[in-house]
Write an enzyme that holds these catalytic residues in place. Structure first.
Site, PDB file in Angstrom:
ATOM      1  N   ASP A   1      -1.341   4.517  -6.292  1.00  0.00           N
ATOM      2  CA  ASP A   1       0.095   4.423  -6.010  1.00  0.00           C
ATOM      3  C   ASP A   1       0.853   5.614  -6.545  1.00  0.00           C
ATOM      4  O   ASP A   1       1.876   6.015  -6.001  1.00  0.00           O
ATOM      5  CB  ASP A   1       0.667   3.134  -6.597  1.00  0.00           C
TER       6      ASP A   1
ATOM      7  N   LYS B   1      -3.647  -0.550  -8.359  1.00  0.00           N
ATOM      8  CA  LYS B   1      -3.582  -2.011  -8.496  1.00  0.00           C
ATOM      9  C   LYS B   1      -4.169  -2.489  -9.817  1.00  0.00           C
ATOM     10  O   LYS B   1      -5.211  -1.978 -10.257  1.00  0.00           O
ATOM     11  CB  LYS B   1      -4.325  -2.628  -7.298  1.00  0.00           C
TER      12      LYS B   1
ATOM     13  N   GLY C   1       0.870  -1.177   0.000  1.00  0.00           N
ATOM     14  CA  GLY C   1       0.000   0.000   0.000  1.00  0.00           C
ATOM     15  C   GLY C   1       0.907   1.226   0.000  1.00  0.00           C
ATOM     16  O   GLY C   1       1.859   1.292   0.803  1.00  0.00           O
ATOM     17  N   ALA C   2       0.627   2.169  -0.900  1.00  0.00           N
ATOM     18  CA  ALA C   2       1.565   3.271  -1.132  1.00  0.00           C
ATOM     19  C   ALA C   2       1.934   4.069   0.132  1.00  0.00           C
ATOM     20  O   ALA C   2       3.127   4.224   0.430  1.00  0.00           O
ATOM     21  CB  ALA C   2       0.986   4.179  -2.223  1.00  0.00           C
TER      22      ALA C   2
ATOM     23  N   ARG D   1      10.285  -1.013  -4.646  1.00  0.00           N
ATOM     24  CA  ARG D   1       9.032  -1.089  -5.414  1.00  0.00           C
ATOM     25  C   ARG D   1       8.915   0.194  -6.232  1.00  0.00           C
ATOM     26  O   ARG D   1       8.902   1.287  -5.653  1.00  0.00           O
ATOM     27  CB  ARG D   1       7.804  -1.273  -4.491  1.00  0.00           C
TER      28      ARG D   1
ATOM     29  N   GLN E   1      -5.634  -8.812  -2.095  1.00  0.00           N
ATOM     30  CA  GLN E   1      -5.697  -7.766  -1.053  1.00  0.00           C
ATOM     31  C   GLN E   1      -7.145  -7.441  -0.682  1.00  0.00           C
ATOM     32  O   GLN E   1      -7.432  -7.073   0.452  1.00  0.00           O
ATOM     33  CB  GLN E   1      -5.013  -6.479  -1.550  1.00  0.00           C
TER      34      GLN E   1
HETATM   35  O1  MRU Z   1       0.648  -4.169  -4.419  1.00  0.00           O
HETATM   36  P1  MRU Z   1       0.008  -3.373  -3.323  1.00  0.00           P
HETATM   37  O2  MRU Z   1      -0.813  -4.190  -2.397  1.00  0.00           O
HETATM   38  O3  MRU Z   1       1.022  -2.517  -2.609  1.00  0.00           O
HETATM   39  O4  MRU Z   1      -0.981  -2.376  -4.072  1.00  0.00           O
HETATM   40  C1  MRU Z   1      -1.706  -1.463  -3.296  1.00  0.00           C
HETATM   41  C2  MRU Z   1      -2.633  -0.618  -4.087  1.00  0.00           C
HETATM   42  O5  MRU Z   1      -2.711  -0.699  -5.297  1.00  0.00           O
HETATM   43  C3  MRU Z   1      -3.402   0.426  -3.327  1.00  0.00           C
HETATM   44  O6  MRU Z   1      -4.650   0.647  -3.906  1.00  0.00           O
HETATM   45  C4  MRU Z   1      -2.617   1.745  -3.324  1.00  0.00           C
HETATM   46  O7  MRU Z   1      -1.300   1.532  -2.895  1.00  0.00           O
HETATM   47  C5  MRU Z   1      -3.246   2.785  -2.482  1.00  0.00           C
HETATM   48  S1  MRU Z   1      -3.113   2.404  -0.777  1.00  0.00           S
HETATM   49  C6  MRU Z   1      -3.819   3.656   0.096  1.00  0.00           C
END
Ligand code: MRU
Length: 355
Positions: free
Chosen positions: A236, A247, A46-47, A88, A195
């Site tokens: 992200d 995502k 999650g960002a 990442r 997720q």
């Molecule tokens: O691969 P992830 O689980 O890190 O992807 C997360 C997402 O795509 C979330 O929607 C995004 O980071 C926003 S979190 C507030």
């Protein structure tokens, strides 16, 4: 609310999201490389959450570096910054955290090393606390778009677990509920890492928010049946023209929403907005290992041995599919987003006044 990450006695403790919801356990990181590993293997994801982790990783690394001056400490942190930036690529929050730490170091070059190290620790704890406040502000602006009875579709997890707490996409839902509005949430399971199923469904149930889990390929059918009033997702990296990386599968949801005349909102803290990129075409998109697709959680194999796989972790939704981008400063039309940076974050004129 369960804590995603915390600074605890010279260690960074990270909730291991790989084993949720079955097991709630924390990984103790006493070296920054362990934090980097947790970011790469999705123990923390999650960002905003990985931005916080990056900030704490810098503080942790600094505390064990031997240096006589702040300048020496700064130069010895360069490989730490590189490891974090390489961990990442899509979420801009890691770069945001590295830039914040770099500014703190630059502004305090005349202080004794011990004091600079303490400042880095204090600031990383502030990053966590500020994130929760930012999410609550997103919640206040975003709840304006939610009525009692609203049925909200979300994709992936942009909740508490993806942030310091309260979430970005979940913030308007939580605030609406606190305001007494009856709402329900439809959570896409979000293949391949699930997720939505493992994290969003779990955390909303813990908060007594009515949530229904669907497979990703049900989203279109359920919209067509008239069972969704609005969509809210996280991001992200959102860029100047309002294109949004999130995502994988978000783009499909946005196109389906437009086809079905359903508003599509993106909850984006300013730390997730990259004003240096003109369009979404330049966003680096992470591709992950094949076994996330061929196996369910590294255990059960579901594909033939040796099959070719693409595992693209994020997609870019063009601005034209997005109704509004909800930040801690208010909600804006995607095409107005660049004015935020250009006008020094004076948002009054471009904020969406009435949903
Ligand atoms: O691969 P992830 O689980 O890190 O992807 C997360 C997402 O795509 C979330 O929607 C995004 O980071 C926003 S979190 C507030």
């Amino acid at each position: 609310m369960v804590e995603t990450i915390r600074w605890e006695r010279d260690c960074v403790e990270i909730l291991d999201q790989r084993v949720l919801p079955q097991v709630v356990t924390y990984i103790k990181c006493d070296h920054y490389k362990l934090v980097v590993e947790c970011i790469k293997n999705l123990s923390i994801r999650g960002a905003p959450a990985i931005g916080i982790a990056a900030s704490m990783a810098v503080a942790l690394a600094a505390s064990s570096i031997e240096a006589d001056t702040a300048a020496e400490l700064t130069s010895k942190l360069a490989p730490v910054f590189k490891d974090l930036l390489d961990s990442r690529p899509t979420a801009v929050n890691i770069r945001w955290a590295v830039e914040r730490a770099t500014k703190l170091l630059t502004d305090n070059q005349s202080l004794p090393v011990k004091d600079v190290k303490e400042l880095l620790i204090k600031d990383s704890i502030s990053v966590l606390k500020e994130d929760i406040e930012i999410n609550k502000a997103i919640g206040r602006w975003g709840a304006e778009f939610i009525k009692t009875g609203s049925r909200i579709l979300t994709h992936c997890n942009a909740g508490s677990l993806a942030t310091g707490g309260y979430g970005t996409a979940t913030a308007p839902m939580r605030t609406a509920k606190e305001q007494g509005k009856q709402i329900s949430v439809i959570a896409d399971e979000t293949r391949p890492v699930l997720q939505g199923a493992r994290l969003t469904a779990w955390e909303l149930m813990q908060d007594n928010i009515d949530v229904t889990l669907i497979t990703d390929n049900t989203a279109g059918a359920i919209m067509k049946r008239g069972e969704i009033d609005l969509c809210i997702v996280g991001t992200d990296r959102t860029v100047r023209n309002g294109d949004v990386a999130n995502k994988i599968g978000t783009y499909s949801v946005a196109v389906l929403a437009k086809e079905n005349n359903i508003p599509f909102y993106v909850a984006a803290p300013l730390s997730s907005i990259d004003f240096t990129l003109a369009t979404g075409d330049s966003i680096p998109i992470e591709e992950r290992a094949a076994d996330e697709v061929t196996n369910v959680f590294g255990k059960c194999k579901i594909a033939p041995e040796g099959v070719k796989v693409r595992n693209i972790a994020f997609d870019v939704t063009p601005a034209r599919y997005i109704t509004a981008i909800i930040t801690e400063k208010g909600a804006f039309r995607p095409e107005d987003l660049h004015h935020l940076a250009d006008a020094g974050f004076d948002c009054e004129k471009i904020r969406i006044k009435k949903p």
